[in-house]
Design a protein around this motif. Structure first.
Motif, PDB file in Angstrom:
ATOM      1  N   GLN A 115       0.812 -10.586   3.613  1.00 25.84           N
ATOM      2  CA  GLN A 115       0.120  -9.368   4.040  1.00 25.84           C
ATOM      3  C   GLN A 115       0.824  -8.724   5.229  1.00 25.84           C
ATOM      4  N   ALA A 116       1.234  -9.522   6.204  1.00 24.05           N
ATOM      5  CA  ALA A 116       1.954  -8.980   7.356  1.00 24.05           C
ATOM      6  C   ALA A 116       3.289  -8.395   6.927  1.00 24.05           C
ATOM      7  N   THR A 161       0.829  -1.206   0.000  1.00 25.77           N
ATOM      8  CA  THR A 161       0.000   0.000   0.000  1.00 25.77           C
ATOM      9  C   THR A 161       0.863   1.255   0.000  1.00 25.77           C
ATOM     10  N   GLY A 162       0.499   2.191  -0.872  1.00 30.97           N
ATOM     11  CA  GLY A 162       1.122   3.516  -0.852  1.00 30.97           C
ATOM     12  C   GLY A 162       2.478   3.608  -1.514  1.00 30.97           C
ATOM     13  N   GLN A 188       4.036  -7.113   3.974  1.00 35.59           N
ATOM     14  CA  GLN A 188       3.814  -5.877   3.244  1.00 35.59           C
ATOM     15  C   GLN A 188       3.459  -4.721   4.175  1.00 35.59           C
ATOM     16  N   GLY A 189       2.711  -5.009   5.246  1.00 30.76           N
ATOM     17  CA  GLY A 189       2.422  -3.956   6.217  1.00 30.76           C
ATOM     18  C   GLY A 189       3.677  -3.435   6.887  1.00 30.76           C
ATOM     19  N   ALA A 190       4.595  -4.341   7.226  1.00 29.80           N
ATOM     20  CA  ALA A 190       5.856  -3.926   7.835  1.00 29.80           C
ATOM     21  C   ALA A 190       6.707  -3.135   6.848  1.00 29.80           C
ATOM     22  N   VAL A 191       6.705  -3.559   5.569  1.00 32.17           N
ATOM     23  CA  VAL A 191       7.462  -2.834   4.545  1.00 32.17           C
ATOM     24  C   VAL A 191       6.918  -1.426   4.370  1.00 32.17           C
ATOM     25  N   GLU A 192       5.604  -1.295   4.354  1.00 31.16           N
ATOM     26  CA  GLU A 192       4.998   0.032   4.206  1.00 31.16           C
ATOM     27  C   GLU A 192       5.465   0.970   5.323  1.00 31.16           C
ATOM     28  N   SER A 208       6.235 -10.607  12.336  1.00 25.86           N
ATOM     29  CA  SER A 208       5.738 -11.949  12.596  1.00 25.86           C
ATOM     30  C   SER A 208       4.950 -12.372  11.367  1.00 25.86           C
ATOM     31  N   ALA A 209       5.629 -13.064  10.439  1.00 25.64           N
ATOM     32  CA  ALA A 209       5.027 -13.347   9.132  1.00 25.64           C
ATOM     33  C   ALA A 209       5.390 -14.725   8.606  1.00 25.64           C
ATOM     34  N   GLY A 210       5.715 -15.648   9.505  1.00 22.58           N
ATOM     35  CA  GLY A 210       6.096 -16.976   9.048  1.00 22.58           C
ATOM     36  C   GLY A 210       7.392 -16.975   8.279  1.00 22.58           C
ATOM     37  N   TRP A 211       8.381 -16.233   8.805  1.00 23.71           N
ATOM     38  CA  TRP A 211       9.680 -16.075   8.126  1.00 23.71           C
ATOM     39  C   TRP A 211      10.586 -17.269   8.418  1.00 23.71           C
ATOM     40  N   SER A 212      11.353 -17.669   7.418  1.00 27.43           N
ATOM     41  CA  SER A 212      12.411 -18.664   7.595  1.00 27.43           C
ATOM     42  C   SER A 212      13.488 -18.408   6.556  1.00 27.43           C
TER      43      SER A 212
END
Length: 482
Positions: free
Chosen positions: A123-124, A49-50, A126-130, A277-281
């Motif tokens: 989605q999580a 977004t944005g 992308q929110g952190a990236v924004e 917290s986005a299921g990162w590995s």
């Protein structure tokens, strides 16, 4: 706001052998879903977004350039591929990317991502990236701390400090970076709170990175700038001067800059860590891949031709042949055309020791798959013996091999489907389905696919030496001739 995705694609993924090989590493493999890890990394930036995402920029070893270009093309995401003639770790790689991103006077926000990570919750992410992009636009250097759920000893950690700004979204200053701990220390971090796994993801402006690397490691900046200035563009590939880049010191982003930023050194930008917290590995080994893949009720992961009976928490991956497991727990079984791995899930970090042995013994299984990708298509060495080798060759539409000759072998070509355009010494002719031709030892020759469908052939080589290094190239549209 314009974001420039920067994808660092230099790792070799030795602990994911036998799927990952030195010349075809894990980031190029579709380990989760239909996309390769690199393609998934590119795709997860879509829809933030944005912001507007620029075409991707990949910094890669020259060895992988054609496969990366083809994977981006298949996605409809052609971008820039910055080629490192030799590996010098992540700080020089990011410096080259920043120079490339600012070459026309631009100063975009760089979203720096390793090509070989998995993020389940896009989605999580992308929110952190924004949020990170807004902080980076204001001049901060932002990284993401993965919210830990186990005392993991395979990752470095970031300790959070005071709230940054109004603390929105959990933004905090970076207090310090911590090396991979032992288990007791890692458990202490979880108990204390305020520690997160170091993701290796960054958001910052190109100019901010160049200023920071100038202040912290001017020798790296000078070497990269000199190599860049003497480099050249080759289609989508950006090449730097080989000799000048070879003189560049090797260092990571964390050691070169981020630890100095965390220490509060004068003149450096603010370092900010955002929780993620986005299921990162980082999919560093087979047990990590097992963690992120869907499982059955017994905790098993089965892909390909696999039969399981009374098994638990087992990962079985087949690329072709049937795998049958009976009464086993916590195993990893991986089958490829030329190698099979069987390992206890608690010992998957030691797979790299097998790769070290393969390298020491100069065995091809450490470097290449039996199926080898080339810019014109691929070949699969289906059989070999004394003085002969049989290959299945597929040439993509419009593809052509180099004009070449061999000192030690002759070749018989049989067309299975499609049409081959063959150059043999001074003659050029077509070979259709169910037809064949012969290339004598020492003949100058070329194979092309003039059609719109893939050309599939069987090649039978015979001679005293059949190695891939018995090729003298005279012309090559992919820039590989001597």
């Amino acid at each position: 706001m314009l974001i420039q995705p920067v994808i660092l694609s230099g790792g070799s993924g030795t602990r994911l052998w036998p799927l990952s090989r030195e010349k075809y590493p894990k980031q190029l493999l579709p380990l989760i879903g239909a996309d390769s890890l690199l393609q998934a990394t590119v795709r997860r930036v879509e829809g933030v977004t944005g912001v507007v995402a620029a075409p991707p920029m990949v910094v890669s070893n020259e060895e992988y350039r054609f496969v990366i270009a083809e994977q981006l093309r298949l996605m409809g995401k052609p971008g820039t591929i910055v080629l490192e003639p030799t590996g010098r770790n992540t700080a020089p790689a990011l410096t080259l990317a920043a120079l490339a991103a600012s070459r026309d006077g631009a100063d975009p926000v760089l979203l720096v991502m390793p090509a070989d990570h998995v993020i389940v919750d896009t989605q999580a992410f992308q929110g952190a990236v924004e949020q990170g992009a807004r902080l980076a636009e204001a001049g901060a250097v932002v990284t993401f701390g993965i919210t830990p759920d186990t005392p993991e000893t395979g990752y470095g950690y970031i300790q959070s400090g005071a709230a940054f700004g109004d603390g929105a979204g959990g933004a905090r200053r970076i207090a310090r970076f911590v090396e991979k701990p032992d288990r007791a220390t890692a458990q202490g971090y979880l108990d204390a709170g305020g520690y997160a796994w170091n993701s290796g993801l960054f958001v910052l402006k190109a100019s901010v990175w160049l200023a920071a690397i100038r202040a912290c490691r001017p020798d790296i900046l000078q070497a990269c700038q000199s190599a860049w200035d003497k480099g050249s563009a080759d289609g989508e590939f950006m090449r730097v001067d080989k000799a000048l880049f070879a003189a560049c010191p090797s260092d990571s982003i964390d050691y070169a800059v981020m630890e100095r930023i965390a220490s509060g050194a004068d003149g450096l930008p603010a370092g900010v860590v955002l929780p993620l917290s986005a299921g990162w590995s980082d999919v560093g080994a087979w047990d990590a891949l097992w963690q992120v893949l869907p499982k059955d009720e017994q905790g098993n992961v089965a892909q390909g031709d696999v039969l399981l009976h009374e098994c638990h928490d087992t990962l079985a991956l087949s690329e072709g042949r049937l795998i049958a497991c009976v009464g086993v727990d916590n195993l990893v079984v991986v089958e490829t055309a030329d190698a099979i791995l069987v390992a206890h899930k608690d010992k998957t970090q030691d797979v790299k020791k097998i790769v070290d042995t393969l390298k020491r013994e100069k065995r091809s299984e450490g470097q290449l798959h039996r199926k080898v990708f080339r810019p014109w298509g691929w070949y699969d060495s289906v059989d070999n013996g004394a003085r002969f080798q049989v290959k299945r060759i597929v040439v993509k539409p419009g593809g052509q091999l180099s004009l070449q000759m061999h000192h030690h072998r002759a070749e018989h070509w049989i067309v299975v489907s499609g049409t081959a355009k063959v150059t043999r010494d001074k003659e050029t002719y077509l070979v259709s389905e169910n037809e064949s031709t012969y290339i004598p030892l020492g003949a100058t020759h070329r194979l092309e696919n003039p059609g719109r469908l893939p050309l599939e052939m069987i090649e039978v080589q015979s001679g005293s030496y059949l190695g891939e290094d018995d090729i003298v190239r005279f012309e090559d549209v992919y820039g590989r001739s001597a």
